[in-house]
Design a protein around this motif. Sequence first.
Motif: not given
Length: 153
Positions: A21-24, A132-153
């Motif tokens: 959450r902090l990183s996002l 290479t600037f855009l590919i980092k967004d794969l990790v940020l997308l995964a982090a976003s899904f984790v936060l959504l999943a945690d929020g829906l838990a």
Amino acid sequence: MKDIANMAGTPLEQIAILLLRLSLVVTFLWFGTLKFFAYEAKGIDPLLTNSPLTRWLSRFGEAGAARVVGGAEIGIGLCLAAGFSWPRGPVALLGAAGSIGTFLVTLSFLLTTPGAFEHRGPPYFLSTTFGTFLIKDLVLLAASFVLLADGLA
């Protein structure tokens, strides 16, 4: 293996969610603020104008388009920050969903931005200009899904 929707159980899992959450939040607030500077507006203009998803922003001009994007990013960052107090609240969930949408759009730029890939022999490689600037967004997308999943838990 533990179900991802129940991640915030152990202290280590709680720390992991907190750090995601902090990183996002920092990423959205930082990048959103940068969009109000001319050099950043100029840098994202080719991404925005070549995408069918964001081309409409060009009617605001280079600086205006960047400010719209920056304002949205700051808004998403603030919604995500609300999750520090209320991680399962609607504002935090809106932030996580907005974050997912943002990174899906930015990853689509890999397909729409000329020069995102370079041909250097048989395979194509991500270019150092945009790819290479855009590919980092794969990790940020995964982090976003984790936060959504945690929020829906």
